[in-house]
Scaffold this motif. Structure first.
Motif, PDB file in Angstrom:
ATOM      1  N   TYR A  96       0.843  -1.190   0.000  1.00 46.73           N
ATOM      2  CA  TYR A  96       0.000   0.000   0.000  1.00 46.73           C
ATOM      3  C   TYR A  96       0.883   1.247   0.000  1.00 46.73           C
ATOM      4  O   TYR A  96       1.783   1.377   0.819  1.00 46.73           O
ATOM      5  N   GLY A  97       0.667   2.126  -0.919  1.00 38.51           N
ATOM      6  CA  GLY A  97       1.422   3.359  -1.010  1.00 38.51           C
ATOM      7  C   GLY A  97       2.700   3.252  -1.823  1.00 38.51           C
ATOM      8  O   GLY A  97       3.405   4.241  -1.995  1.00 38.51           O
ATOM      9  N   GLN A  98       3.001   2.083  -2.336  1.00 39.12           N
ATOM     10  CA  GLN A  98       4.215   1.904  -3.127  1.00 39.12           C
ATOM     11  C   GLN A  98       3.964   2.421  -4.535  1.00 39.12           C
ATOM     12  O   GLN A  98       2.948   2.132  -5.148  1.00 39.12           O
ATOM     13  N   THR A  99       4.926   3.186  -5.052  1.00 38.23           N
ATOM     14  CA  THR A  99       4.721   3.811  -6.353  1.00 38.23           C
ATOM     15  C   THR A  99       5.410   3.065  -7.495  1.00 38.23           C
ATOM     16  O   THR A  99       5.031   3.222  -8.642  1.00 38.23           O
ATOM     17  N   THR A 100       6.427   2.245  -7.176  1.00 39.95           N
ATOM     18  CA  THR A 100       7.146   1.533  -8.231  1.00 39.95           C
ATOM     19  C   THR A 100       6.939   0.029  -8.085  1.00 39.95           C
ATOM     20  O   THR A 100       6.628  -0.467  -7.010  1.00 39.95           O
ATOM     21  N   ASP A 101       7.122  -0.674  -9.188  1.00 45.04           N
ATOM     22  CA  ASP A 101       7.021  -2.130  -9.153  1.00 45.04           C
ATOM     23  C   ASP A 101       8.236  -2.719  -8.455  1.00 45.04           C
ATOM     24  O   ASP A 101       9.338  -2.171  -8.509  1.00 45.04           O
ATOM     25  N   GLN A 102       8.039  -3.880  -7.836  1.00 41.09           N
ATOM     26  CA  GLN A 102       9.146  -4.566  -7.193  1.00 41.09           C
ATOM     27  C   GLN A 102       9.874  -5.403  -8.229  1.00 41.09           C
ATOM     28  O   GLN A 102       9.254  -6.094  -9.024  1.00 41.09           O
ATOM     29  N   THR A 103      11.192  -5.310  -8.217  1.00 39.46           N
ATOM     30  CA  THR A 103      12.000  -6.116  -9.117  1.00 39.46           C
ATOM     31  C   THR A 103      12.907  -6.996  -8.273  1.00 39.46           C
ATOM     32  O   THR A 103      13.062  -6.789  -7.070  1.00 39.46           O
ATOM     33  N   ALA A 104      13.492  -7.990  -8.907  1.00 40.85           N
ATOM     34  CA  ALA A 104      14.388  -8.889  -8.180  1.00 40.85           C
ATOM     35  C   ALA A 104      15.587  -8.122  -7.639  1.00 40.85           C
ATOM     36  O   ALA A 104      16.032  -8.353  -6.511  1.00 40.85           O
ATOM     37  N   LYS A 105      16.105  -7.193  -8.399  1.00 41.34           N
ATOM     38  CA  LYS A 105      17.262  -6.397  -7.961  1.00 41.34           C
ATOM     39  C   LYS A 105      16.891  -5.558  -6.745  1.00 41.34           C
ATOM     40  O   LYS A 105      17.649  -5.459  -5.790  1.00 41.34           O
ATOM     41  N   LEU A 106      15.694  -4.959  -6.776  1.00 35.49           N
ATOM     42  CA  LEU A 106      15.248  -4.131  -5.669  1.00 35.49           C
ATOM     43  C   LEU A 106      15.006  -4.964  -4.415  1.00 35.49           C
ATOM     44  O   LEU A 106      15.336  -4.548  -3.306  1.00 35.49           O
ATOM     45  N   LEU A 107      14.454  -6.160  -4.582  1.00 41.34           N
ATOM     46  CA  LEU A 107      14.153  -7.013  -3.429  1.00 41.34           C
ATOM     47  C   LEU A 107      15.399  -7.629  -2.806  1.00 41.34           C
ATOM     48  O   LEU A 107      15.409  -7.948  -1.621  1.00 41.34           O
TER      49      LEU A 107
END
Length: 101
Positions: A38-49
């Motif tokens: 909730y409130g997240q503006t960008t998609d989650q990617t493997a690099k980000l996670l």
């Protein structure tokens, strides 16, 4: 004959073990990435996670001690079995804090 065969098998096993996929992480087939919070503006990617946050791995500070100050007396640092002394601001030693002439 046996040493040559075992050497060949070990060599083949090492070559097969070294062959791995080198690339981006992707979810298994049939699965999808986790949903957005909730409130997240960008998609989650493997690099980000998989990148640790600053709180998880804080940066190193190389700041050395710049100045040395004498510690004030701690009224709570008492030996076991003794009662703490009551704090009286009028009885504090002001002579230690101001330099004498």
């Amino acid at each position: 004959m046996k040493p040559a065969r075992t050497t060949f098998i070990i060599g083949v096993a090492m070559c097969v073990a070294g062959c791995g996929k080198v690339g981006d992480l992707e979810p298994r087939t049939g699965n999808s990435m986790p949903p957005q919070a909730y409130g997240q503006t960008t998609d989650q990617t493997a690099k980000l996670l998989t990148t640790p946050s600053v709180q998880a791995r804080p940066g190193r500070t190389d700041e050395l001690l710049k100045r040395s100050d004498r510690r004030e007396d701690d009224p709570f640092d008492i030996p076991p079995g003794q009662e703490p002394k009551p704090f009286d601001p009028e009885k504090t030693d002001s002579s230690e804090k101001t330099p004498s002439k």
